[in-house]
Scaffold this active site. Structure first.
Site, PDB file in Angstrom:
ATOM      1  N   CYS A  95     -58.836  -6.543  42.653  1.00  0.00           N
ATOM      2  CA  CYS A  95     -57.131  -7.557  42.166  1.00  0.00           C
ATOM      3  C   CYS A  95     -57.170  -8.229  43.390  1.00  0.00           C
ATOM      4  O   CYS A  95     -57.259  -9.304  42.823  1.00  0.00           O
ATOM      5  CB  CYS A  95     -56.829  -5.695  42.618  1.00  0.00           C
ATOM      6  N   HIS A 179     -59.455  -1.536  38.736  1.00  0.00           N
ATOM      7  CA  HIS A 179     -59.957  -0.907  39.960  1.00  0.00           C
ATOM      8  C   HIS A 179     -60.663   0.250  39.189  1.00  0.00           C
ATOM      9  O   HIS A 179     -60.075   1.715  38.894  1.00  0.00           O
ATOM     10  CB  HIS A 179     -58.342  -0.586  40.642  1.00  0.00           C
ATOM     11  N   GLU A 181     -62.937   1.856  40.968  1.00  0.00           N
ATOM     12  CA  GLU A 181     -62.957   2.617  41.802  1.00  0.00           C
ATOM     13  C   GLU A 181     -62.117   3.407  42.332  1.00  0.00           C
ATOM     14  O   GLU A 181     -62.322   4.862  42.470  1.00  0.00           O
ATOM     15  CB  GLU A 181     -63.356   1.879  43.444  1.00  0.00           C
TER      16      GLU A 181
END
Length: 237
Positions: A95, A179, A181
């Site tokens: 990001c 994202h 993650e």
């Protein structure tokens, strides 16, 4: 007696406390990296040589690369980052971290057409890259900025609203706007508390986002871990 092999060193740069490495920690540690972390607010951050770690991981944040008057550390970090990228040292940006990488490579970073917040799949994924694991998987998007594609990179992913979602330069440099993650980390609740305006602007609400997080989060993190594991396995010396 034989000496123990030296573990590779990984450094996480955290721009805000609630945006950590989350689901990516598992595959990075499994690949043999001993992880350390530093916050940009740490007084010692300005003295860190970003070329030194075997792996550099830069996470997200609500600031814009162009807000250097409000965050003087951005220009400092970007200068040091450029040296690392020029040397082709293994680097992962997520990001805001990806936007920093684009800027350090000479590309423009600027506000996008609208906030992109929510779980949805990428509309284009390069099937010959580690991002192939994310094909048709809803992953978390939470950004309002975008970037021009730097020179000499490969575009790896897009969405209808944000064409430049991911890129790589060679095997070692990977930038991810989304994202992959996030999906199992309890800090997600802090995201909802910190940025209600972004969520509302994208047409969402906290309860709705929590439901999407429960529904899609586990599969998103599993796919994100497979992506990072493949990328790490393919790093060049």
């Amino acid at each position: 007696m034989s000496s123990q092999p030296t573990r590779k060193k990984g450094l996480i740069i955290r721009h805000v406390p609630h945006e950590g490495i989350a689901g990516y920690r598992e595959p990075i540690e499994a690949a043999g990296y001993e992880l350390d972390r530093i916050d940009v607010a740490d007084p010692g951050f300005v003295a860190v040589d970003l070329r030194e770690p075997d792996l550099l991981i830069m996470m997200g944040g609500p600031m814009g690369v162009y807000e250097q008057d409000q965050h003087p550390w951005i220009a400092c970090q970007m200068r040091r980052l450029a040296h690392r990228l020029d040397a082709g040292r293994p680097t992962l940006g997520v990001c805001f971290g990806a936007q920093m990488m684009a800027a350090a490579m000479g590309a423009r970073v600027y506000p996008g057409p609208a906030k992109e917040v929510g779980f949805h799949p990428l509309s284009f994924v390069d099937a010959d890259s580690p991002l192939r694991h994310l094909a048709d998987i809803p992953v978390l998007h939470w950004h309002g900025d975008t970037f021009d594609l730097p020179g000499d990179v490969e575009l790896l992913a897009s969405t209808p609203g944000y064409r430049h979602q991911a890129f790589r330069r060679g095997r070692n440099i990977l930038a991810l706007q989304f994202h992959g993650e996030m999906g199992l980390d309890p800090r997600f609740d802090e995201w909802l508390r910190q940025w209600p305006d972004a969520l509302a602007e994208a047409g969402g609400c906290p309860d709705g986002m929590r439901a999407l997080h429960r529904r899609f989060g586990p599969s998103a993190v599993a796919a994100g871990r497979r992506m990072i594991a493949e990328w790490l396995a393919d790093l060049s010396a």
